[in-house]
Each structure stands twice: as structure tokens, then as C-alpha cells.
Design a protein around this motif. Sequence first.
Motif, PDB file in Angstrom:
ATOM      1  N   ARG A 225      40.600  42.572  43.762  1.00  0.00           N
ATOM      2  CA  ARG A 225      40.041  43.432  44.877  1.00  0.00           C
ATOM      3  C   ARG A 225      38.896  44.237  44.393  1.00  0.00           C
ATOM      4  O   ARG A 225      39.324  45.085  42.963  1.00  0.00           O
ATOM      5  CB  ARG A 225      41.280  44.253  45.355  1.00  0.00           C
ATOM      6  N   ASP A 226      37.974  44.639  44.978  1.00  0.00           N
ATOM      7  CA  ASP A 226      36.880  45.523  44.488  1.00  0.00           C
ATOM      8  C   ASP A 226      36.136  45.137  43.296  1.00  0.00           C
ATOM      9  O   ASP A 226      35.291  45.736  42.651  1.00  0.00           O
ATOM     10  CB  ASP A 226      37.256  46.945  44.375  1.00  0.00           C
ATOM     11  N   ASN A 359      31.166  42.216  48.720  1.00  0.00           N
ATOM     12  CA  ASN A 359      31.688  43.804  49.345  1.00  0.00           C
ATOM     13  C   ASN A 359      33.137  44.061  48.722  1.00  0.00           C
ATOM     14  O   ASN A 359      33.649  44.899  49.173  1.00  0.00           O
ATOM     15  CB  ASN A 359      32.231  43.382  50.705  1.00  0.00           C
ATOM     16  N   CYS A 361      35.811  41.860  48.370  1.00  0.00           N
ATOM     17  CA  CYS A 361      36.854  41.141  48.839  1.00  0.00           C
ATOM     18  C   CYS A 361      37.178  40.181  47.842  1.00  0.00           C
ATOM     19  O   CYS A 361      36.400  39.508  47.135  1.00  0.00           O
ATOM     20  CB  CYS A 361      36.190  40.326  49.907  1.00  0.00           C
ATOM     21  N   ALA A 362      38.615  40.053  47.546  1.00  0.00           N
ATOM     22  CA  ALA A 362      39.077  39.177  46.361  1.00  0.00           C
ATOM     23  C   ALA A 362      39.143  37.706  47.018  1.00  0.00           C
ATOM     24  O   ALA A 362      39.477  37.642  47.998  1.00  0.00           O
ATOM     25  CB  ALA A 362      40.438  39.792  45.974  1.00  0.00           C
ATOM     26  N   LEU A 363      38.916  37.221  45.830  1.00  0.00           N
ATOM     27  CA  LEU A 363      39.290  35.633  46.103  1.00  0.00           C
ATOM     28  C   LEU A 363      40.541  35.120  45.466  1.00  0.00           C
ATOM     29  O   LEU A 363      40.590  35.642  44.080  1.00  0.00           O
ATOM     30  CB  LEU A 363      38.074  34.777  45.561  1.00  0.00           C
ATOM     31  N   ASP A 364      41.343  34.487  46.039  1.00  0.00           N
ATOM     32  CA  ASP A 364      42.669  34.023  45.269  1.00  0.00           C
ATOM     33  C   ASP A 364      42.764  32.585  44.959  1.00  0.00           C
ATOM     34  O   ASP A 364      41.862  31.737  45.565  1.00  0.00           O
ATOM     35  CB  ASP A 364      43.840  34.426  46.133  1.00  0.00           C
TER      36      ASP A 364
END
Lengths: 452, 452
Positions: A225-226, A359, A361-364
Motif C-alpha cells: 500500500r502507498d 495512486n 493502490c496495492a496489487l496483491d
Amino acid sequence: MSAPVPNATHAPALRSWVKSANAPGAEFPIQNLPFAVFSSTTGSLHPPRCGVGIGDQILDVGACADLMGDALARAAADACRAPSLNDLMRLGQPAASALRHRLSQLLAAGSEARDAVAAALIPLSQAELHLPVRIGGYTDFYASVHHATNVGRLMRPDNPLLPNYKYVPIGYNGRASSVRVSGEPVRRPRGQTKGPGEAAPTFGPSLRLDYEVELGLYIGAPSMRDEAIPVGSAWDHVFGFSLLNDWSARDIQSWEYQPLGPFLSKSFATTVSPWVVTADALIPFRVPAAHREAADPQPLPYLFSSTDQESGGVHVMLEASLCTRRMAQLGLPAMRLSRSTSAGLYWTFGQMVAHHTSNGCALDTGDLLGSGTVSGEAEGAQGALLELTAGGSRPLHLEATGEQRSFLEDGDEVTLSGRCEREGFVSIGFGECRAAILPAHGASASEPTHAR
Amino acid sequence: MSAPVPNATHAPALRSWVKSANAPGAEFPIQNLPFAVFSSTTGSLHPPRCGVGIGDQILDVGACADLMGDALARAAADACRAPSLNDLMRLGQPAASALRHRLSQLLAAGSEARDAVAAALIPLSQAELHLPVRIGGYTDFYASVHHATNVGRLMRPDNPLLPNYKYVPIGYNGRASSVRVSGEPVRRPRGQTKGPGEAAPTFGPSLRLDYEVELGLYIGAPSMRDEAIPVGSAWDHVFGFSLLNDWSARDIQSWEYQPLGPFLSKSFATTVSPWVVTADALIPFRVPAAHREAADPQPLPYLFSSTDQESGGVHVMLEASLCTRRMAQLGLPAMRLSRSTSAGLYWTFGQMVAHHTSNGCALDTGDLLGSGTVSGEAEGAQGALLELTAGGSRPLHLEATGEQRSFLEDGDEVTLSGRCEREGFVSIGFGECRAAILPAHGASASEPTHAR
């Protein structure tokens, strides 16, 4: 980071002791080694686990863990005992590459471990393939400028492409829980539609049911995140690719999509192929980013890297074919509807990953990114009926049966396939992404389900 | 199915032996019993588990499983040992109701098991609250006609409301992985924006960062693929509600949202309150669906049930307040920005559930449905700065400090609260949904982060 270079696992001279892998035109030669999740339909039952396709066989990778040698490949092989690819994918690219390298040795002609490996092979004819990945987030992009232009022209003839298109890799959040594996049928959705001359909408089965030819990317190593993933590092997070059919109900879509975008017109079903072709296998088929016209803006800095411009494209030839119920009854083969290449996408997958995370948004691991419909400029390179039939106004003639199609009818089966070819390299395939249309639930005789 | 009737667990005379629960204005009287996931910050460490709020305490429900008596309540209490509410929610409404009924008895004044229950209470001051639900899908609706009209007016002054609004419960897929619990800060997103007079977009920190006051609904019992939930049965699938702040970057949104809807302007963060107020606790506060104007169309049959029209609304008073860094430094209280009720939503939650599944899309346990910004017609009933400041053109004056706000600045803290009140019933609260804005990563002095 420089452009990736094909290595020993891509060597055209490399052949496997699995004979079917060496057949001309085989989808799964030793240069491919795509992953799937499978269970056996005969013999001893076992829960689904991860395997690798080789010729007409699938290798139970976890069963070969003792043959791995180095620790990274061993960890990757152990992760393949899980019922989804997520554990393997989460280990990141170095582990996936180490596993690929070792599997390539084990499956190569002359392998010292041939007998042990052969014991872990199951014929694909005796395997059931499952949804390969536990998908937490599904994002669908709109990366083909030809598709965006064709669709835009139907709605805004004099101004087809919106002003943001050449700056923003446009995408939206899809419905992850609706993603299913090839072979599962798709039920025609019901929904609100409002025809051009109608005063008010009505609710009933969609009459403009369509498919979309896409390539789907699975995230391997997650981001935080971030944390924005730089476009030049995006491939560190790419595990591999599948075929993806983003089924679309055009009549529901055109009525619902303002102002928050497509929702129920897409969320009823998305079909993916069971095979995930790895980023490593695609290295020989990486190409420069698609050419931008002279008048086009340069990508903003967060979407630009010279590596990405040089080798951020992927050349996969994608085909869609249709088999109607009547064609099946007559024993006729499916008819090809389109043929297009992902090399023509306006935005590279690296740009999509960079934009998605720009922005914070995390990618998992296991997140799925669709390319959007892959269309080209040429005749027959349009990856959806909406484009092929000019919004339904020019129905396709199916010569073999004399049928017509503006949109899909009940009983129609759509199959996507994909193939990478390059001079000097062994070509590889993606398997298939296939589904048939079931009639809407509760459709009565008074509700026509023929396309209008 | 007829309108739900308040039962013994709502009796205004009911009091708890937990004294703080009986204090006037307590958020968590015995009539509420909201769920949360907590861990203890003192004493013996244990993994997060599910609890119920009572006064200034939280009850470790799993620790009371032996006191349950009937099997359904026992199964529900056992499910509370998990680190999320999902196991409990999946059991469905009868189990949740049985548990609520028994917990109400155990916590009521005169309870025979007071000592045993008291041993399972933890002061909220010694508890950390976590994200309560593992959220697979997050859908955000747009159910307030006042919000839709206010936002539409900024973009289309002469035609604010789109033609589909009064037929379609408009919604879109949000980003489930970005949902976080109250207290976690929100980093200002970076993104592409293009000002009105600018020839091309630039990339940098959002200058029009906003909040949105919403109510969030959690799905309990799941639906099946290809199964449409009738609007009259929708509440069988509703576990409960939280406060929800759908943070929005307005400048990113206005540039990106055509034609596929909001994406990065929303996916950086969504904040929910840690407490889930159950559908049962809200029964006394159910109200008729909001009045439709005479000229408005009737809901289409799949969105209409007489029960839903009679009692499908929920009257929760929602407030947003702001505490700037300067206000905090001066020890000043937060300033209320808005106050609005979810009773005014144009679409009921039952209609949202029915619409969402009308195309066959499954809803799973833990799926989150946001109401969209809850705004009213009255002055000060607008649930976002975009509306309160008329798109930033009429900044708010914060009298206590002399500051102005068009949009949020770094260090600002926004808190949402919710409360249900009705004559003859004990009022209940939702706790709080709070987060402060952190500066954008990598923001340099040359990049202003003040709102424009």
C-alpha cells in the motif's frame, strides 16, 4: 534493468523426452511450460494441485520437489502442492524462474531423472483443470486504441476517442468473484435495457450478448500500500498471462454505464483459460511498445521507461471462434471470427501496472489485470461482435449453416485461443478459453432471446 | 415476509449489569450489541477474535460459547473465535439472531451468568479494533438522489440528473483491497489531473481530495451464481452495517472517469468503522422507502415489493466532522461539516441487493455494499466537500481558527459518526470512522498540496 534476453530454456534445439511436446505446432513444447491447477479424473483421487503442461501431459510439480536441487526451486516446487497458484506466485520472479529452469532440465531429452519425472506425469485427457488462481482483485483495462475508437465511433461518430485516452491507461474495477475457468457455461444475464425509441426501460434477458477477446495478466510478487511500482520494474510483479473473455451485455451496458461505468453488463461472468503462460516463456515474444503517431503525446514520466518502450509489448496472436448449436449438430468446425495481436495495444502491461499503483493502490498476488478487448485496424481483427457487426447493424453471415449473428444466441459456444510465433523460436500456445451460452433463467416464450 | 417488528432485545426497559451501557447517550447500550474484531493491548496477548460492544467494554463472545444453551447460538458463538466476522456472517440471519438473543439475556440486569460473562469483558480502552470483515467484493452505489443531483449540477447545470437514475440503482465495483479500518491514516494520492485551462494533464498529488459520508452494508448469507435475490428477501442476506468513508480525489476523477467510471480516484483508500451494527439492532429504525415524486417512475417489478416500500428504509443520522492540524494544536474540538439521514436514500438497500444479483452475479459473505454519499436537501446535509463548497468555489470558513477549506489538506482528520434515534426506543450508535490525511509520497516543495 535492460530488455530481457531469451535464455537456455527458450533454445529452439531443446527437445523433451515427452514425445508429444516435440510435435510440430504443439501448444506446450518444452519452451512453454505453462502452469495450471488440476485434479485427476481417474485412478487415485487427490485434491487439486499445481502442474505444468508438457505436450499432452501435465506434470505434478509438487511430486518432483525432491528433484529440485537448489533451495529456491525446491521452495517453488513445494508451493505447487497448493490448490491454487497463489503460493508459487507470491514467491516472486526469481523463484518462478529457478523452478522453470530446473523443470526444463528434468523434462529435456537426456534428463538423468526421466523415470522419476515420468511417474509424476498425468495425461491431460485424464485431468480436470480448475480456476488456476485465487483472484482477489480484477481490473479490466481498455488498452487497444482500435477497440476504443471502434466502440467510440458507434456512440460518437464525429469524436470517437475521448480526450483522456492517449494520456490515461483507462481501466475499471471488475467483479473478481465472477471469474470462472474455461468450460463452465455462461448464463445469459437479465437486466434493464432501453431501446432507442422506448420511453422507459424494461427488465429481461439481454438481447445483445457479446464476448471480448482479451489477454489477462496475473500479479506475482505483491506491492505494498502507498507504493507506486515504476514502469521499469513492472515485470518483476508479473507472473504470467491467460486468455480472458470479458462477456458483455451491450444493451444493459449502454443503459447503465453513465456516470459510474459498466457494472451488471459485465459482472455476470468473465472466463479465463486454465493455463497461465509465464512471463519467462514470453521473453522471446516481447516487442517494442506499439508505435505512437507523431501527433500523439509522449507518455507522462511515470508511464515512460526506455526499457518499456523497447520491449514492453507482447506479441500474442489471439483468435476468437464461434460454434453455433446448429454447427455442432452438423458436426461442423467452429468458425473463426477474428484474429488480432496484443502487440498492437496502445498501453503496455508495464504501463498498466505502473498506472494502477500510481495512486498508492496495492496489487496483491493473484490480482488479475485484463488488457481490454484486443482489436486491430485490419478487417477481421476486431475482438468483439459489437465491432465486427458495427453495433449489430451488419450481421455476420455464417456460411457453413446459412445462419446470421449480430450478437450471441443461446447454445453458441465461443472459444479464444492464443499463440506466440517468432522466426527462430519454437512457437507456444495458450490452450483455450471456451464457454457456451445457456438461456436466461426464467426466460419465457414471450421474452425473445434472439439478438436484436 | 412482513415488516420486521422490534422484539424483546429492543425493549426500552431492558438494562445491562454493565453500568456504562445504561448511561444516557451511550453508543452501545444492550439494545445495540454491535460486532467488532479486537485484540487486547494489555495482559495476555491473543490473536484477533470477534467481540460485541457493550457500554465501554467489549465481550469476547467465543469465550462465552459454553453459556449459549441452544445449538444455533452455540455455533454462532464458536464462529466468533475467528479473526474476522466472516464465519459468523456465513451462518445467516437465524444464527445471528439466536446469538443476539442469548447475549442480550446474558448481559441483562439480573443475568444468572453475570460472573462468567464479566470474566470475558475487556475494556475498550485496552482493545485494538481491526478490520472486522474479510471483504471479497466491494460495490459502491449512488443511492442518494440529492448527491447525484448536486454532483450532476456541477457538471451539467441544465441537466443534472441522468435519464437512467430513477430506474437503475447505479453502482460500480470498488477496490476491496483498499478498504481499511478507522484510525489508519490515508495518504494523499498522486495521479493525472488536467485543470480547466490546461492543454495537457500533469502527474502529482491530488489537489481536490474529498471524503464521502456513506453507510456500508455487509452481506451475511451468500447467494449462488445465477441466482437473483428477490427484493422482498434481500434482508435475509444482510448481516449489518458500518460507517464508510469513500475517499475521493475529485481532480483525478474528473479526468479519468470517462467512459469506464471512477478508478484511481477512489482506489487509494476506503475507510470503514470497526463496529458492525446488526440488521436486528436496526429493526426499530426501519422506515418506509423514501418518497418518490409523483412524476417519478415506479420501480420496475424486480425492484418492487410492498414490504420493501413499507419498511425498506433505514434511518441512521450520519455526521461528518473535521479537525484540522491547527485545531488539534489549539486543542479545539472537531467541527461538524454535515448531518444527513440514510432514510432519504432514493434506493433502499433491498433494492441494491436485488439489483446487484439481478444479472446472476453472486454475493458472497463479507461482500461490502456502500450506499454512496448520503446527502439531503437541507443546508448542511451534503456528505462531501464537493457539494458543501459547490465544487470548491465556495470554501468553508472554519470559524474557530479562521482557516478555509475547499478540499482536504494534509493533517486534516475527518470523522464520521452515526446514530439511530426513535421516540420510545433506546438510541444506538455506530462508533466512529476516522482518518487523517498524510502528505503525498515524494511531494516536493515545487508541488503544492494545498487544495485549489
